[in-house]
Scaffold this motif. Structure first.
Motif, PDB file in Angstrom:
ATOM      1  N   LEU A  27      85.137  68.083  89.675  1.00  0.00           N
ATOM      2  CA  LEU A  27      85.237  69.387  90.327  1.00  0.00           C
ATOM      3  C   LEU A  27      86.084  70.361  89.520  1.00  0.00           C
ATOM      4  O   LEU A  27      86.945  69.965  88.739  1.00  0.00           O
ATOM      5  N   THR A  28      85.877  71.651  89.755  1.00  0.00           N
ATOM      6  CA  THR A  28      86.624  72.689  89.038  1.00  0.00           C
ATOM      7  C   THR A  28      88.080  72.783  89.484  1.00  0.00           C
ATOM      8  O   THR A  28      88.950  73.182  88.703  1.00  0.00           O
ATOM      9  N   CYS A  29      88.368  72.461  90.743  1.00  0.00           N
ATOM     10  CA  CYS A  29      89.715  72.624  91.282  1.00  0.00           C
ATOM     11  C   CYS A  29      90.539  71.352  91.090  1.00  0.00           C
ATOM     12  O   CYS A  29      90.011  70.290  90.754  1.00  0.00           O
ATOM     13  N   ASN A  30      91.841  71.487  91.317  1.00  0.00           N
ATOM     14  CA  ASN A  30      92.756  70.354  91.192  1.00  0.00           C
ATOM     15  C   ASN A  30      92.929  69.731  92.567  1.00  0.00           C
ATOM     16  O   ASN A  30      93.567  70.305  93.449  1.00  0.00           O
ATOM     17  N   VAL A  31      92.357  68.538  92.774  1.00  0.00           N
ATOM     18  CA  VAL A  31      92.472  67.878  94.071  1.00  0.00           C
ATOM     19  C   VAL A  31      93.749  67.056  94.160  1.00  0.00           C
ATOM     20  O   VAL A  31      94.249  66.787  95.256  1.00  0.00           O
ATOM     21  N   ALA A  32      94.313  66.666  93.017  1.00  0.00           N
ATOM     22  CA  ALA A  32      95.530  65.854  93.024  1.00  0.00           C
ATOM     23  C   ALA A  32      96.723  66.637  93.563  1.00  0.00           C
ATOM     24  O   ALA A  32      97.629  66.059  94.171  1.00  0.00           O
ATOM     25  N   THR A  33      96.737  67.950  93.357  1.00  0.00           N
ATOM     26  CA  THR A  33      97.863  68.780  93.806  1.00  0.00           C
ATOM     27  C   THR A  33      97.577  69.484  95.136  1.00  0.00           C
ATOM     28  O   THR A  33      98.376  70.320  95.576  1.00  0.00           O
ATOM     29  N   LEU A  34      96.468  69.166  95.773  1.00  0.00           N
ATOM     30  CA  LEU A  34      96.085  69.835  97.010  1.00  0.00           C
ATOM     31  C   LEU A  34      97.048  69.466  98.133  1.00  0.00           C
ATOM     32  O   LEU A  34      97.168  68.296  98.496  1.00  0.00           O
ATOM     33  N   PRO A  35      97.751  70.438  98.724  1.00  0.00           N
ATOM     34  CA  PRO A  35      98.701  70.121  99.786  1.00  0.00           C
ATOM     35  C   PRO A  35      97.998  69.728 101.086  1.00  0.00           C
ATOM     36  O   PRO A  35      96.859  70.128 101.336  1.00  0.00           O
ATOM     37  N   GLU A  36      98.685  68.962 101.920  1.00  0.00           N
ATOM     38  CA  GLU A  36      98.193  68.694 103.262  1.00  0.00           C
ATOM     39  C   GLU A  36      98.076  70.020 104.014  1.00  0.00           C
ATOM     40  O   GLU A  36      98.924  70.903 103.899  1.00  0.00           O
ATOM     41  N   GLY A  37      97.030  70.160 104.802  1.00  0.00           N
ATOM     42  CA  GLY A  37      96.870  71.352 105.620  1.00  0.00           C
ATOM     43  C   GLY A  37      96.387  72.578 104.892  1.00  0.00           C
ATOM     44  O   GLY A  37      96.410  73.676 105.451  1.00  0.00           O
ATOM     45  N   ALA A  38      95.919  72.420 103.650  1.00  0.00           N
ATOM     46  CA  ALA A  38      95.397  73.551 102.878  1.00  0.00           C
ATOM     47  C   ALA A  38      93.945  73.295 102.517  1.00  0.00           C
ATOM     48  O   ALA A  38      93.539  72.153 102.269  1.00  0.00           O
ATOM     49  N   ALA A  39      93.147  74.358 102.498  1.00  0.00           N
ATOM     50  CA  ALA A  39      91.766  74.301 102.038  1.00  0.00           C
ATOM     51  C   ALA A  39      91.657  75.115 100.763  1.00  0.00           C
ATOM     52  O   ALA A  39      91.958  76.307 100.758  1.00  0.00           O
ATOM     53  N   ARG A  40      91.255  74.467  99.687  1.00  0.00           N
ATOM     54  CA  ARG A  40      91.190  75.096  98.368  1.00  0.00           C
ATOM     55  C   ARG A  40      89.737  75.283  97.956  1.00  0.00           C
ATOM     56  O   ARG A  40      88.890  74.421  98.188  1.00  0.00           O
ATOM     57  N   LEU A  41      89.444  76.404  97.339  1.00  0.00           N
ATOM     58  CA  LEU A  41      88.111  76.643  96.811  1.00  0.00           C
ATOM     59  C   LEU A  41      87.837  75.696  95.651  1.00  0.00           C
ATOM     60  O   LEU A  41      88.711  75.435  94.823  1.00  0.00           O
ATOM     61  N   GLY A  42      86.619  75.212  95.580  1.00  0.00           N
ATOM     62  CA  GLY A  42      86.211  74.363  94.465  1.00  0.00           C
ATOM     63  C   GLY A  42      84.716  74.457  94.257  1.00  0.00           C
ATOM     64  O   GLY A  42      83.989  75.054  95.063  1.00  0.00           O
ATOM     65  N   ALA A  43      84.257  73.877  93.163  1.00  0.00           N
ATOM     66  CA  ALA A  43      82.829  73.900  92.860  1.00  0.00           C
ATOM     67  C   ALA A  43      82.455  72.686  92.030  1.00  0.00           C
ATOM     68  O   ALA A  43      83.290  72.097  91.332  1.00  0.00           O
ATOM     69  N   LEU A  44      81.193  72.343  92.105  1.00  0.00           N
ATOM     70  CA  LEU A  44      80.579  71.379  91.206  1.00  0.00           C
ATOM     71  C   LEU A  44      79.593  72.163  90.359  1.00  0.00           C
ATOM     72  O   LEU A  44      78.734  72.881  90.903  1.00  0.00           O
ATOM     73  N   LEU A  45      79.728  72.054  89.045  1.00  0.00           N
ATOM     74  CA  LEU A  45      78.956  72.866  88.115  1.00  0.00           C
ATOM     75  C   LEU A  45      77.862  72.066  87.433  1.00  0.00           C
ATOM     76  O   LEU A  45      77.882  70.831  87.403  1.00  0.00           O
ATOM     77  N   THR A  46      76.942  72.786  86.833  1.00  0.00           N
ATOM     78  CA  THR A  46      76.014  72.176  85.893  1.00  0.00           C
ATOM     79  C   THR A  46      76.764  71.897  84.587  1.00  0.00           C
ATOM     80  O   THR A  46      77.828  72.481  84.343  1.00  0.00           O
ATOM     81  N   PRO A  47      76.237  71.061  83.705  1.00  0.00           N
ATOM     82  CA  PRO A  47      76.877  70.882  82.399  1.00  0.00           C
ATOM     83  C   PRO A  47      76.987  72.179  81.608  1.00  0.00           C
ATOM     84  O   PRO A  47      77.846  72.317  80.738  1.00  0.00           O
ATOM     85  N   GLN A  48      76.137  73.161  81.941  1.00  0.00           N
ATOM     86  CA  GLN A  48      76.181  74.461  81.265  1.00  0.00           C
ATOM     87  C   GLN A  48      77.186  75.411  81.911  1.00  0.00           C
ATOM     88  O   GLN A  48      77.313  76.570  81.505  1.00  0.00           O
ATOM     89  N   GLY A  49      77.908  74.943  82.921  1.00  0.00           N
ATOM     90  CA  GLY A  49      78.988  75.721  83.504  1.00  0.00           C
ATOM     91  C   GLY A  49      78.613  76.622  84.657  1.00  0.00           C
ATOM     92  O   GLY A  49      79.435  77.435  85.091  1.00  0.00           O
ATOM     93  N   LYS A  50      77.413  76.514  85.211  1.00  0.00           N
ATOM     94  CA  LYS A  50      77.016  77.360  86.332  1.00  0.00           C
ATOM     95  C   LYS A  50      77.239  76.633  87.665  1.00  0.00           C
ATOM     96  O   LYS A  50      77.185  75.407  87.738  1.00  0.00           O
ATOM     97  N   ILE A  51      77.478  77.413  88.722  1.00  0.00           N
ATOM     98  CA  ILE A  51      77.854  76.860  90.021  1.00  0.00           C
ATOM     99  C   ILE A  51      76.638  76.276  90.729  1.00  0.00           C
ATOM    100  O   ILE A  51      75.704  76.997  91.092  1.00  0.00           O
ATOM    101  N   LEU A  52      76.665  74.964  90.963  1.00  0.00           N
ATOM    102  CA  LEU A  52      75.641  74.310  91.767  1.00  0.00           C
ATOM    103  C   LEU A  52      75.999  74.346  93.250  1.00  0.00           C
ATOM    104  O   LEU A  52      75.148  74.584  94.111  1.00  0.00           O
ATOM    105  N   PHE A  53      77.265  74.065  93.553  1.00  0.00           N
ATOM    106  CA  PHE A  53      77.775  74.046  94.923  1.00  0.00           C
ATOM    107  C   PHE A  53      79.173  74.652  94.915  1.00  0.00           C
ATOM    108  O   PHE A  53      79.988  74.319  94.052  1.00  0.00           O
ATOM    109  N   ASP A  54      79.462  75.526  95.869  1.00  0.00           N
ATOM    110  CA  ASP A  54      80.833  75.966  96.078  1.00  0.00           C
ATOM    111  C   ASP A  54      81.243  75.566  97.489  1.00  0.00           C
ATOM    112  O   ASP A  54      80.408  75.493  98.396  1.00  0.00           O
ATOM    113  N   PHE A  55      82.522  75.286  97.698  1.00  0.00           N
ATOM    114  CA  PHE A  55      82.984  74.720  98.958  1.00  0.00           C
ATOM    115  C   PHE A  55      84.488  74.894  99.080  1.00  0.00           C
ATOM    116  O   PHE A  55      85.180  75.263  98.119  1.00  0.00           O
TER     117      PHE A  55
END
Length: 285
Positions: A27-55
């Motif tokens: 994923l594009t975002c850092n899940v290891a530093t994600l605090p409890e009780g927070a929702a962080r934007l993230g995405a799964l990209l294609t190998p070419q760097g385009k957004i397949l899913f955002d969440f």
């Protein structure tokens, strides 16, 4: 406090002892530093760097929940499973949990899981619970009007999934990309755009001074040249994907911006810090 049920959203859960390592590596975002009780934007990209899913991703006991467009949930779960290999992780779409958005207030219901939406100040929180646990007093359109007023884009509504790079969808401005955590799918392309400053296309806040907004997908033009397309709208506000360099040329020439036949003004979102042509005006409030 307005609470709006979001039936167009659903959850994908990733649990197990290797859930953090699995998601951190794709994923594009850092899940290891994600605090409890927070929702962080993230995405799964294609190998070419385009957004397949955002969440929006947040923690749950033993793993994570990914809050994604409902129609995309099965495909996201399937795609993540392709990267699981031998990792000790369970990945599944969860249709039993309802998703809601709350803003301008607080909720203390014990049976409701709450995650603060960290994308932009004032956006509010996500609520997760079994069907019937919410007492909704707002409609989904009310939430989207709130989101659009803050110029926060959403994949599938304001930009096409599979077509946009994270910078174009403002993920670098909304905390959705970590540029220090190391490799993930599409990371080389995203890092190159960051370090070279080659993101010429950006989502901007749109204001329609005549009070009527253009339909999503309408071309934005100036002097007969196309510089972008409109996204979602609410009242006289909206979002638009625009070529910043072409916008600068049009403003320097004193040309009028139009979305179809409607006059439109474009501004940088208040939370964003990327460069804009001076004549484009102050950041959107």
């Amino acid at each position: 406090m307005p609470i709006a049920l979001l039936p167009d959203r659903a959850l994908v859960t990733v649990t197990g002892s290797d859930a953090t390592d699995l998601l951190q590596g794709v994923l594009t975002c850092n899940v290891a530093t994600l605090p409890e009780g927070a929702a962080r934007l993230g995405a799964l990209l294609t190998p070419q760097g385009k957004i397949l899913f955002d969440f929006l991703i947040s923690r749950l006991p033993g793993g994570f929940r990914l809050d994604v467009a409902a129609e995309q949930a099965p495909a996201l779960a399937k795609r993540l499973s392709l990267y699981r290999l031998r990792a000790k992780a369970e990945i599944a779409a969860d249709p039993t949990v309802a998703v809601a958005a709350a803003w301008d207030g607080d909720t203390t219901a014990a049976e409701v899981a709450r995650a603060e939406d960290t994308r932009a100040p004032g956006l509010g929180a996500r609520l997760y619970a079994a069907e019937g646990a919410f007492s909704a007093d707002a409609a989904p359109d009310d939430y989207h009007a709130h989101r659009i007023a803050l110029a926060v884009p959403e994949g599938g509504r304001d930009f096409g999934l599979g077509d946009a790079f994270p910078h174009e969808a403002l993920m670098d401005q909304l905390g959705g990309v970590d540029f220090k955590k190391g490799c993930y799918v599409g990371q080389e392309v995203v890092s190159r755009m960051q370090h070279r400053g080659t993101a010429r296309t950006r989502i901007l806040a749109a204001h329609y001074p005549e009070g009527e907004a253009a339909a999503p997908g309408t071309e934005i033009t100036a002097g007969g040249k196309v510089m972008g397309t409109t996204g979602g709208t609410a009242g006289d506000r909206g979002l638009a994907m625009v070529r910043i360099d072409r916008l600068g040329d049009a403003l320097a020439a004193g040309e009028i911006l139009r979305a179809g036949d409607l006059a439109v003004a474009l501004q940088r979102p208040a939370y964003a810090g990327f460069a804009m042509p001076e004549a484009a005006g102050a950041p959107a409030a």
